[in-house]
Enzyme design. Structure first.
Site: not given
Length: 363
Positions: A55, A323, A263, A302, A317, A304, A319, A193
Site C-alpha cells: 500500500e 486512508g 482508489y 475507522r 474490522e 467497517d 483501521n 485496501s
C-alpha cells in the site's frame, strides 16, 4: 485553498457519543488557543508515509494530502519516507519534530511497529499505541475483542496456508462450504485496501480465492458473507471527547469494495449519511464507538460494518490508520458533515500536543 478543497454544505453533522450534533463543536477546536503550545508556524509536525508495503502508493497519497491541509492551516510540516534516514531525522536537534503523524498503511504502519519505534524515541504521535494497533491489525483477534464487547460479527474461521497443504486443499475447501455455507468472504488476516480479498458465491470460486488471499498473507480469514448495507464509521478523539463522523454507505456495481473500487473514482457510489433508518444510523455509530474503545484505540479510527436486513451492524474490522486520499472514506464523511479538513486535522494535532504525551515502551 483549504476551503476550496475541503468545505462542503451538509445535511448531517458529526455526533458525539451523547448523540448531540457537533459540527460546530468540531470546527471550533482549531479556532481557540491551546495554552502552553508553540505557535503553529514554529511547531514541527512530521508526516511519515511510504514504506515498502503493498500500500505504499496509497500511503504516499494520504501523507501528502494531510501535509497539504496542515500547511493550509499554518503548521510547519515535513514529510519523510519510511527509510534508513528516518531515525537520524527523528534524533537530530535540527529536525526532531514536536509531533509525528504516522500515515503508513499495511505492515509496519498498522501492526504497531512504527509506534514502538516512536515510543522508544520519546516522540508524541497521532494515533493508537503499539499494543492496540497490533490487536486491531489482526482481524480475527479484533473480531473476538468486539464480540466480547457485545458487537455482532460474522461467523468465521482462521486457517493458515499450511493447513491446506497438510490436510489436502480440496478436502478443506469442501469442509468450509459444508460448515459455513455460501456466500463466503475470504481475506488475509492482516492487511488493508482489500488486497487479497474475494467474495465467493459458488464453491468452484473458493480455490482461486484462497490463492489470491495467500498472495498477501500466510493466514486466511474465511467468514460468512452477510448481505446488507456496507457502512464505514470514523471516530476521532479531540480534546478528550469522541467525535463520530456520519456513517458512510458504500455501493459498488459488483457488491465488493475492492482495491480498484477504493482508489479509482468512477462507478462506486457513496452516501453520507448512509441511507438507513435514523435508529439504525445511531446503532452503527454506537457500535463504532464501542469498537474504538474496546480495542483500546485512540485519536483516530475507522470501523467497517455490514448492516444486515434486520438493521444489525455486523463488525468487519477497525483501521488504526484510515486512508486520507481524495477518495478515502474518513475525509468524505468529514466533508459531507460540513467540516473543513484543514480545521479537523489541526484540531486533532492540537489535541495530541495539548496532552504533552510521554509515551515510552511499556515494560
Amino acid at each position: 485553498m483549504a476551503d476550496q478543497r475541503a468545505d462542503a454544505a451538509a445535511s448531517s453533522g458529526a455526533v458525539t457519543d451523547t448523540g448531540a450534533t457537533e459540527t460546530e463543536h468540531s470546527r471550533s477546536h482549531a479556532e481557540h488557543s491551546v495554552p502552553d503550545l508553540k505557535p503553529r508556524e514554529h511547531t514541527k509536525i512530521l508526516v511519515v508515509c511510504g514504506g515498502l508495503s503493498h500500500e505504499r502508493d496509497i500511503s504516499l497519497s494520504s501523507g501528502h494530502r494531510v501535509e497539504g491541509f496542515l500547511e493550509d492551516a499554518g503548521w510547519n510540516v515535513d514529510v519523510h519516507d519510511m527509510d534508513s534516514d528516518l531515525l537520524d531525522y527523528l534524533s537530530s536537534e535540527d529536525t526532531r519534530p514536536d509531533l509525528v503523524w504516522p500515515l503508513l498503511h499495511g505492515a509496519n504502519g498498522e501492526d504497531g511497529s512504527i509506534r514502538d519505534v516512536l515510543e522508544m524515541a520519546g516522540l508524541p504521535y497521532v494515533g493508537s499505541r503499539a499494543k492496540a494497533s497490533r490487536t486491531a491489525w489482526s482481524k480475527p483477534i479484533a473480531k473476538n475483542v468486539v464480540r466480547k464487547a457485545g458487537i455482532s460479527t460474522p461467523h468465521s474461521v482462521t486457517l493458515p496456508e499450511s493447513m491446506f497443504r497438510e490436510l489436502g486443499a480440496g478436502k478443506v475447501i469442501d469442509l468450509l462450504v459444508s460448515s459455513l455455507g455460501l456466500p463466503l468472504f475470504v481475506k488475509p488476516t492482516m492487511g488493508g485496501s482489500a488486497l487479497g480479498c474475494s467474495l465467493v458465491t459458488s464453491a468452484d470460486q473458493l480455490p482461486q480465492a484462497m490463492v489470491s488471499c495467500f498472495a498477501y498473507g500466510s493466514v486466511a480469514l474465511v467468514e460468512q458473507a452477510v448481505e446488507g448495507t456496507e457502512v464505514s464509521v470514523s471516530v476521532l478523539d479531540i480534546d478528550g471527547e469522541p467525535t463520530i463522523l456520519p456513517p458512510l454507505e458504500i455501493e459498488t456495481p459488483n457488491g465488493t469494495y475492492d482495491y480498484e473500487a477504493r482508489y479509482t473514482p468512477g462507478p462506486t457510489e457513496f452516501y453520507v449519511p448512509a441511507r438507513l433508518d435514523p435508529k439504525v444510523l445511531r446503532k452503527v455509530q454506537d457500535a463504532a464507538l464501542t469498537a474504538h474503545r474496546s480495542l483500546g484505540l485512540r485519536d483516530i479510527s475507522r470501523s467497517d460494518f455490514i448492516v444486515d436486513h434486520d438493521g444489525q451492524p455486523q463488525f468487519l474490522e477497525s483501521n488504526v490508520t484510515p486512508g486520507m486520499t481524495d477518495t478515502s472514506l474518513l475525509p468524505q464523511s468529514a466533508v459531507a458533515a460540513g467540516l473543513s479538513l484543514a480545521t479537523l486535522y489541526s484540531s486533532l494535532a492540537e489535541s495530541v500536543l495539548a496532552q504533552h504525551r510521554a509515551d515510552g515502551p511499556r515494560r
